[in-house]
Design a protein around this motif. Sequence first.
Motif, PDB file in Angstrom:
ATOM      1  N   SER A  13     -12.409 162.242  44.615  1.00 51.78           N
ATOM      2  CA  SER A  13     -12.083 163.667  44.460  1.00 51.78           C
ATOM      3  C   SER A  13     -10.613 163.906  44.160  1.00 51.78           C
ATOM      4  O   SER A  13     -10.260 164.906  43.545  1.00 51.78           O
ATOM      5  N   ASN A  14      -9.736 162.995  44.600  1.00 57.11           N
ATOM      6  CA  ASN A  14      -8.302 163.140  44.391  1.00 57.11           C
ATOM      7  C   ASN A  14      -7.729 161.750  44.118  1.00 57.11           C
ATOM      8  O   ASN A  14      -7.724 160.892  45.007  1.00 57.11           O
ATOM      9  N   LEU A  15      -7.277 161.526  42.902  1.00 51.59           N
ATOM     10  CA  LEU A  15      -6.837 160.196  42.488  1.00 51.59           C
ATOM     11  C   LEU A  15      -5.675 159.688  43.337  1.00 51.59           C
ATOM     12  O   LEU A  15      -5.688 158.532  43.774  1.00 51.59           O
ATOM     13  N   GLU A  16      -4.687 160.526  43.594  1.00 48.35           N
ATOM     14  CA  GLU A  16      -3.524 160.075  44.370  1.00 48.35           C
ATOM     15  C   GLU A  16      -3.936 159.663  45.781  1.00 48.35           C
ATOM     16  O   GLU A  16      -3.483 158.642  46.298  1.00 48.35           O
ATOM     17  N   ASN A  17      -4.780 160.468  46.415  1.00 44.81           N
ATOM     18  CA  ASN A  17      -5.244 160.123  47.764  1.00 44.81           C
ATOM     19  C   ASN A  17      -6.053 158.832  47.764  1.00 44.81           C
ATOM     20  O   ASN A  17      -5.917 158.014  48.672  1.00 44.81           O
ATOM     21  N   ALA A  18      -6.883 158.656  46.754  1.00 47.95           N
ATOM     22  CA  ALA A  18      -7.698 157.441  46.674  1.00 47.95           C
ATOM     23  C   ALA A  18      -6.824 156.207  46.446  1.00 47.95           C
ATOM     24  O   ALA A  18      -7.023 155.169  47.085  1.00 47.95           O
ATOM     25  N   VAL A  19      -5.854 156.323  45.539  1.00 47.60           N
ATOM     26  CA  VAL A  19      -4.943 155.188  45.299  1.00 47.60           C
ATOM     27  C   VAL A  19      -4.209 154.845  46.586  1.00 47.60           C
ATOM     28  O   VAL A  19      -4.078 153.673  46.951  1.00 47.60           O
ATOM     29  N   LYS A  20      -3.749 155.850  47.299  1.00 43.63           N
ATOM     30  CA  LYS A  20      -3.051 155.616  48.569  1.00 43.63           C
ATOM     31  C   LYS A  20      -3.970 154.907  49.570  1.00 43.63           C
ATOM     32  O   LYS A  20      -3.557 153.947  50.221  1.00 43.63           O
ATOM     33  N   PHE A  21      -5.209 155.365  49.698  1.00 48.06           N
ATOM     34  CA  PHE A  21      -6.156 154.738  50.620  1.00 48.06           C
ATOM     35  C   PHE A  21      -6.370 153.266  50.263  1.00 48.06           C
ATOM     36  O   PHE A  21      -6.249 152.383  51.113  1.00 48.06           O
ATOM     37  N   GLU A  24      -2.657 151.332  50.397  1.00 49.78           N
ATOM     38  CA  GLU A  24      -1.966 151.281  51.688  1.00 49.78           C
ATOM     39  C   GLU A  24      -2.881 150.872  52.834  1.00 49.78           C
ATOM     40  O   GLU A  24      -2.456 150.138  53.723  1.00 49.78           O
ATOM     41  N   ILE A  25      -4.106 151.318  52.850  1.00 50.05           N
ATOM     42  CA  ILE A  25      -5.017 151.004  53.945  1.00 50.05           C
ATOM     43  C   ILE A  25      -5.710 149.664  53.716  1.00 50.05           C
ATOM     44  O   ILE A  25      -5.787 148.830  54.617  1.00 50.05           O
ATOM     45  N   LEU A  26      -6.226 149.444  52.498  1.00 46.66           N
ATOM     46  CA  LEU A  26      -6.986 148.219  52.221  1.00 46.66           C
ATOM     47  C   LEU A  26      -6.182 147.148  51.486  1.00 46.66           C
ATOM     48  O   LEU A  26      -6.700 146.072  51.213  1.00 46.66           O
ATOM     49  N   SER A  27      -4.945 147.436  51.144  1.00 48.49           N
ATOM     50  CA  SER A  27      -4.008 146.471  50.534  1.00 48.49           C
ATOM     51  C   SER A  27      -4.418 145.958  49.162  1.00 48.49           C
ATOM     52  O   SER A  27      -4.045 144.850  48.781  1.00 48.49           O
ATOM     53  N   LEU A  28      -5.156 146.761  48.390  1.00 45.81           N
ATOM     54  CA  LEU A  28      -5.396 146.400  47.005  1.00 45.81           C
ATOM     55  C   LEU A  28      -4.125 146.705  46.225  1.00 45.81           C
ATOM     56  O   LEU A  28      -3.277 147.479  46.683  1.00 45.81           O
ATOM     57  N   LYS A  29      -3.982 146.106  45.061  1.00 41.23           N
ATOM     58  CA  LYS A  29      -2.761 146.281  44.271  1.00 41.23           C
ATOM     59  C   LYS A  29      -3.043 147.158  43.052  1.00 41.23           C
ATOM     60  O   LYS A  29      -4.004 146.911  42.316  1.00 41.23           O
ATOM     61  N   LEU A  30      -2.191 148.157  42.850  1.00 43.65           N
ATOM     62  CA  LEU A  30      -2.337 149.024  41.688  1.00 43.65           C
ATOM     63  C   LEU A  30      -2.053 148.222  40.427  1.00 43.65           C
ATOM     64  O   LEU A  30      -0.993 147.614  40.282  1.00 43.65           O
ATOM     65  N   ALA A  31      -3.000 148.219  39.500  1.00 45.88           N
ATOM     66  CA  ALA A  31      -2.840 147.509  38.234  1.00 45.88           C
ATOM     67  C   ALA A  31      -2.380 148.466  37.131  1.00 45.88           C
ATOM     68  O   ALA A  31      -1.481 148.140  36.363  1.00 45.88           O
ATOM     69  N   HIS A  32      -3.000 149.646  37.093  1.00 46.64           N
ATOM     70  CA  HIS A  32      -2.678 150.613  36.034  1.00 46.64           C
ATOM     71  C   HIS A  32      -3.209 151.978  36.439  1.00 46.64           C
ATOM     72  O   HIS A  32      -4.292 152.081  37.012  1.00 46.64           O
ATOM     73  N   GLN A  33      -2.439 153.008  36.127  1.00 45.95           N
ATOM     74  CA  GLN A  33      -2.885 154.374  36.377  1.00 45.95           C
ATOM     75  C   GLN A  33      -2.667 155.182  35.109  1.00 45.95           C
ATOM     76  O   GLN A  33      -1.590 155.119  34.504  1.00 45.95           O
ATOM     77  N   ASP A  34      -3.684 155.915  34.693  1.00 46.72           N
ATOM     78  CA  ASP A  34      -3.618 156.734  33.489  1.00 46.72           C
ATOM     79  C   ASP A  34      -3.756 158.186  33.908  1.00 46.72           C
ATOM     80  O   ASP A  34      -4.847 158.652  34.236  1.00 46.72           O
ATOM     81  N   GLU A  35      -2.643 158.905  33.928  1.00 46.58           N
ATOM     82  CA  GLU A  35      -2.635 160.303  34.365  1.00 46.58           C
ATOM     83  C   GLU A  35      -3.401 161.217  33.414  1.00 46.58           C
ATOM     84  O   GLU A  35      -3.977 162.212  33.836  1.00 46.58           O
ATOM     85  N   ASN A  36      -3.403 160.885  32.135  1.00 45.88           N
ATOM     86  CA  ASN A  36      -4.122 161.720  31.171  1.00 45.88           C
ATOM     87  C   ASN A  36      -5.624 161.676  31.400  1.00 45.88           C
ATOM     88  O   ASN A  36      -6.302 162.688  31.285  1.00 45.88           O
ATOM     89  N   ARG A  37      -6.133 160.516  31.700  1.00 47.48           N
ATOM     90  CA  ARG A  37      -7.577 160.357  31.929  1.00 47.48           C
ATOM     91  C   ARG A  37      -7.933 160.468  33.416  1.00 47.48           C
ATOM     92  O   ARG A  37      -9.095 160.496  33.755  1.00 47.48           O
ATOM     93  N   ARG A  38      -6.925 160.519  34.296  1.00 52.11           N
ATOM     94  CA  ARG A  38      -7.112 160.620  35.753  1.00 52.11           C
ATOM     95  C   ARG A  38      -7.944 159.455  36.280  1.00 52.11           C
ATOM     96  O   ARG A  38      -8.955 159.628  36.966  1.00 52.11           O
ATOM     97  N   ILE A  39      -7.502 158.231  35.922  1.00 51.27           N
ATOM     98  CA  ILE A  39      -8.138 157.008  36.406  1.00 51.27           C
ATOM     99  C   ILE A  39      -7.069 156.042  36.879  1.00 51.27           C
ATOM    100  O   ILE A  39      -5.905 156.127  36.474  1.00 51.27           O
ATOM    101  N   PHE A 114     -18.069 150.624  56.316  1.00 53.63           N
ATOM    102  CA  PHE A 114     -17.184 151.756  56.579  1.00 53.63           C
ATOM    103  C   PHE A 114     -17.162 152.607  55.319  1.00 53.63           C
ATOM    104  O   PHE A 114     -17.632 152.170  54.267  1.00 53.63           O
ATOM    105  N   ASN A 115     -16.658 153.827  55.417  1.00 55.58           N
ATOM    106  CA  ASN A 115     -16.621 154.728  54.267  1.00 55.58           C
ATOM    107  C   ASN A 115     -15.188 155.001  53.848  1.00 55.58           C
ATOM    108  O   ASN A 115     -14.283 155.033  54.684  1.00 55.58           O
ATOM    109  N   ASP A 116     -15.011 155.246  52.549  1.00 52.48           N
ATOM    110  CA  ASP A 116     -13.700 155.698  52.086  1.00 52.48           C
ATOM    111  C   ASP A 116     -13.627 157.216  52.286  1.00 52.48           C
ATOM    112  O   ASP A 116     -14.617 157.834  52.709  1.00 52.48           O
ATOM    113  N   PRO A 117     -12.482 157.846  52.022  1.00 53.31           N
ATOM    114  CA  PRO A 117     -12.357 159.291  52.271  1.00 53.31           C
ATOM    115  C   PRO A 117     -13.332 160.161  51.475  1.00 53.31           C
ATOM    116  O   PRO A 117     -13.604 161.290  51.865  1.00 53.31           O
ATOM    117  N   ASP A 118     -13.876 159.653  50.383  1.00 54.29           N
ATOM    118  CA  ASP A 118     -14.829 160.419  49.581  1.00 54.29           C
ATOM    119  C   ASP A 118     -16.282 160.120  49.938  1.00 54.29           C
ATOM    120  O   ASP A 118     -17.195 160.654  49.315  1.00 54.29           O
TER     121      ASP A 118
END
Length: 149
Positions: A13-21, A24-39, A114-118
């Motif tokens: 529901s919210n890309l920034e919150n999901a990326v943070k979860f 920061e919580i599960l320690s995955l590494k951000l590979a790429h974020q596309d703000e135009n496509r919201r992915i 367990f569940n993620d925030p969404d």
Amino acid sequence: MIKGLYETHIQVSNLENAVKFYTEILSLKLAHQDENRRIAFLWIGKGKDFMLGLWEQKGDLQTRHFAFTADKEDILNYSAEFLRNKNLKPYNFLKNGNQQPMVFAWMPALAIYFNDPDGNQLELISILEGEGKPELGVLSYEEWLERTS
């Protein structure tokens, strides 16, 4: 030809919150974020072994389930505490009120959910040695050991 599953994608529901979860919580590494496509794409494991795609979706989300591979000892000894420390509620399908890992006897595999925030249903899973015993259904790890020793 097929050697494994490389990536999966879920709606959030919210890309920034999901990326943070997931970072920061599960320690995955951000590979790429596309703000135009919201992915966003996140690396799972070492290097570029596996990938999770997060797609921001407005309105009704279609929640999904997927499992992260984990070591048996980590699931047994640390998973419930780790999840609770991250304000996540571990659960199983034993219907006994505890938050301990369970065994899917048909595989056999040790797992905790367990569940993620969404509301996406996430799982930590480790395949156990030995033959599956589908007739045992889903049971605690202790019961699994008692019935297979």
